[in-house]
Design a protein around this motif. Sequence first.
Motif, short mmCIF file in Angstrom:
data_model
loop_
_atom_site.label_atom_id
_atom_site.label_comp_id
_atom_site.label_asym_id
_atom_site.label_seq_id
_atom_site.Cartn_x
_atom_site.Cartn_y
_atom_site.Cartn_z
N ASN A 10 0.85 -1.24 0.15
CA ASN A 10 0.05 0.13 0.13
C ASN A 10 0.83 1.17 0.17
N LYS A 14 1.46 4.03 -3.11
CA LYS A 14 1.17 5.42 -2.98
C LYS A 14 2.36 6.44 -3.24
N ASN A 38 0.45 -5.26 -5.22
CA ASN A 38 -0.13 -5.28 -3.97
C ASN A 38 -1.01 -6.54 -3.82
N ASP A 43 -6.56 -1.26 -2.65
CA ASP A 43 -5.70 -0.05 -2.47
C ASP A 43 -5.18 0.29 -3.97
N LYS A 46 -7.13 2.66 -5.64
CA LYS A 46 -7.05 4.24 -5.16
C LYS A 46 -5.95 5.04 -5.95
N ARG A 55 -0.81 -2.02 -12.75
CA ARG A 55 -1.43 -2.62 -11.14
C ARG A 55 -1.37 -4.11 -11.15
N GLY A 69 -5.57 -8.41 1.16
CA GLY A 69 -4.40 -7.96 1.80
C GLY A 69 -3.34 -9.01 2.77
N GLU A 182 -4.33 10.08 7.89
CA GLU A 182 -4.10 10.44 6.71
C GLU A 182 -3.55 11.38 5.70
#
Length: 397
Positions: A10, A14, A38, A43, A46, A55, A69, A182
């Motif tokens: 995750n 990001k 991932n 996740d 996003k 991805r 996860g 966050e």
Amino acid sequence: MNLAVIGFGNAGGKVVDKLLAFESDTGRSLCRFALAVNSAEIDLAKLDYVPRDNRILIGQTDQRVKGRGAGADPEVGAAIARRDHHEIERAMDGVPIHDIDGFLVVAGLGGGTGSGGAPVIAETLHDRYAEPVYGLGILPSADEGGRAAFNSARSLTSFTEATENLICFDNDTWRQHGDSVEMGYERTNEEIARRVVTLLAAGELDGSQISEAAMDSSDVKRTLATGGVSSIAFASTGLERRTSESRGLINRFTNGSDGTDGERPDESDLTMKVHGLVRKAVTSRLTVPAEIDSAERSLVVVSGPPSEFSQKGLHRAREWLERETDSVEVLAGDDPREGADRLSVAVLLSNVTQIDRIDALQDQAVDAKSNIQQQADTREDEINDLITDDAGELDPI
């Protein structure tokens, strides 16, 4: 440098997304290929900048994962990375291998997928390609608990051994009082992107003016060739914009050059600015706090408009850093950015060996391991005591 960048887990995904966003906002070019891997489907959804075809969801057939996860278990993260390595390798077929200088594997070290899987993919890249493999590891905050510290300490060892150099970023250093979780992570990721792109994208050929002291990828690679753990310092300042009225007044007492409209400011002012900015960077917050005199090698990159550069200032800054690090292995150069509105300095301190945060993290991890083992030893007895009557008169159905 031109890099193929892989975000694992995750946090890793990001950060890679933020690297691409920073490139887009600033017109820089570092990531020639970007991949996010991932075990949690939500996740991956996003992300905004990593192409959807890049991805990769792993662990779908694992009964413990099923796209939800790794449950903060690095053993699971490592296992599914090994099991699904062929799928990851197929995605890596899109890497323009003849056009990159290396790989950068990015992961948060406190969870499961990234802390367990990142070292595995780094080893896979080593076996498959001749290019160097670097790591970027994000250390968890102390208040994330003993389990995160335990995962991070274990992953740190494996990740460092699997890469040519591991750049560390400490969440504790960058969280501000009053930040939500966050917001804290968002700020951290922005700081990572600013420092990594400013440092590693130096020397790109994009039509900007090239100076005699221009930094290039070979300088960065040499500095990172030490192995071990590294930290990045950074500082920047806005450029003064004078009005036409103030320029006219200043020009009466100078030679007419005030640093605007393509003219250079006074050389002594530039020397002090560049030298001061390097010192400010190194003595302020590093990506992971470290004793700078424990660095084996260092590299200074000054980035901004060529009119703001000072070779004398860069020379003085390099001499100062040599004294501070007690090392002659200090490289310094500039990275001309004609359209930039700030003068920035990034300093790479390579193979730093005195890092209090990592020592504290390891101590926290040792305590956590002891507590985990203690709980495991007594848990079964405690469960039996709970569900069994003291007199032993009740029979199970």
